[in-house]
Scaffold this motif. Structure first.
Motif, PDB file in Angstrom:
ATOM      1  N   THR A   1      23.985  15.667  22.003  1.00 45.62           N
ATOM      2  CA  THR A   1      24.522  16.371  23.155  1.00 45.62           C
ATOM      3  C   THR A   1      25.699  15.557  23.671  1.00 45.62           C
ATOM      4  O   THR A   1      25.916  14.427  23.241  1.00 45.62           O
ATOM      5  N   GLY A   2      26.436  16.121  24.602  1.00 49.35           N
ATOM      6  CA  GLY A   2      27.554  15.376  25.179  1.00 49.35           C
ATOM      7  C   GLY A   2      28.819  15.576  24.376  1.00 49.35           C
ATOM      8  O   GLY A   2      29.029  16.624  23.771  1.00 49.35           O
ATOM      9  N   GLY A   3      29.650  14.536  24.351  1.00 54.40           N
ATOM     10  CA  GLY A   3      30.937  14.614  23.668  1.00 54.40           C
ATOM     11  C   GLY A   3      30.786  14.611  22.164  1.00 54.40           C
ATOM     12  O   GLY A   3      30.404  13.619  21.567  1.00 54.40           O
ATOM     13  N   GLY A   4      31.072  15.720  21.544  1.00 52.31           N
ATOM     14  CA  GLY A   4      30.943  15.832  20.091  1.00 52.31           C
ATOM     15  C   GLY A   4      29.651  16.523  19.721  1.00 52.31           C
ATOM     16  O   GLY A   4      28.794  16.795  20.565  1.00 52.31           O
ATOM     17  N   ASP A   5      29.528  16.825  18.450  1.00 56.69           N
ATOM     18  CA  ASP A   5      28.347  17.523  17.947  1.00 56.69           C
ATOM     19  C   ASP A   5      27.473  16.636  17.070  1.00 56.69           C
ATOM     20  O   ASP A   5      26.274  16.826  16.983  1.00 56.69           O
ATOM     21  N   LEU A   6      28.132  15.685  16.391  1.00 56.41           N
ATOM     22  CA  LEU A   6      27.427  14.778  15.491  1.00 56.41           C
ATOM     23  C   LEU A   6      27.850  13.348  15.793  1.00 56.41           C
ATOM     24  O   LEU A   6      29.002  13.097  16.151  1.00 56.41           O
ATOM     25  N   LEU A   7      26.932  12.442  15.618  1.00 60.00           N
ATOM     26  CA  LEU A   7      27.231  11.016  15.720  1.00 60.00           C
ATOM     27  C   LEU A   7      26.806  10.387  14.409  1.00 60.00           C
ATOM     28  O   LEU A   7      25.656  10.530  13.979  1.00 60.00           O
ATOM     29  N   THR A   8      27.757   9.713  13.755  1.00 59.15           N
ATOM     30  CA  THR A   8      27.447   9.061  12.491  1.00 59.15           C
ATOM     31  C   THR A   8      27.624   7.561  12.625  1.00 59.15           C
ATOM     32  O   THR A   8      28.422   7.090  13.427  1.00 59.15           O
TER      33      THR A   8
END
Length: 159
Positions: free
Chosen positions: A98-105
């Motif tokens: 959630t928040g800024g962006g859709d994915l965190l890698t």
């Protein structure tokens, strides 16, 4: 799944002494080997224990640069982009967020130039709108679960 005090002690041993045999764990804990094995089987079956194996160092494998890349995805393409990320070997983990962006890698790279190459590869994936990268300077708290296990064990002891 309820984790009791014995489960907590077992998990602590698995974390602190991962190369010890089941027989030795049973001796240390003062329980029958069959009891310990049944507990281990239940912890695996219920998803508390998700794997066994060595913990590897990307830095020791020649990839000392660690970065977190936030990826914004075109609406409706999250699954496709997620699947495409699995084909990028430098991506160690990827999460929908959630928040800024859709994915965190989490990305491991040989150096900054290699990191840029990986990011450029991500930008070219169909469905990727933009990325934002943060380079880790120093690890302050290593990946750990023992404090959480101990907290769960303390909660299990309370009536």
């Amino acid at each position: 799944m309820a984790v009791d005090e014995l489960d907590t002690r077992i998990l602590r041993l698995l974390i602190e002494q991962p190369r010890t045999s089941v027989r030795e764990y049973a001796r240390i804990l003062g329980v029958a080997r069959g009891t310990l094995q049944a507990r281990l089987d239940r912890l695996e079956r219920t998803g508390v224990i998700t794997g066994t194996g060595p913990v590897l160092s990307p830095a020791a494998l020649g990839h000392p640069v660690l970065a977190f890349v936030h990826i914004e995805v075109t609406q409706g393409h999250l699954d496709e982009v997620g699947e495409a990320l699995a084909a990028v070997p430098e991506i160690i983990e990827a999460f929908s967020i959630t928040g800024g962006g859709d994915l965190l890698t989490r990305v491991a790279a040989r150096d900054n130039a290699h990191l840029e190459d990986v990011i450029q590869r991500l930008i070219r994936l169909p469905g990727v709108v933009r990325t934002r990268t943060e380079v880790a300077l120093r690890e302050r708290v290593a990946h750990r679960l023992l404090p959480l296990v101990e907290s769960v064990g303390r909660a299990a002891r309370k009536p």
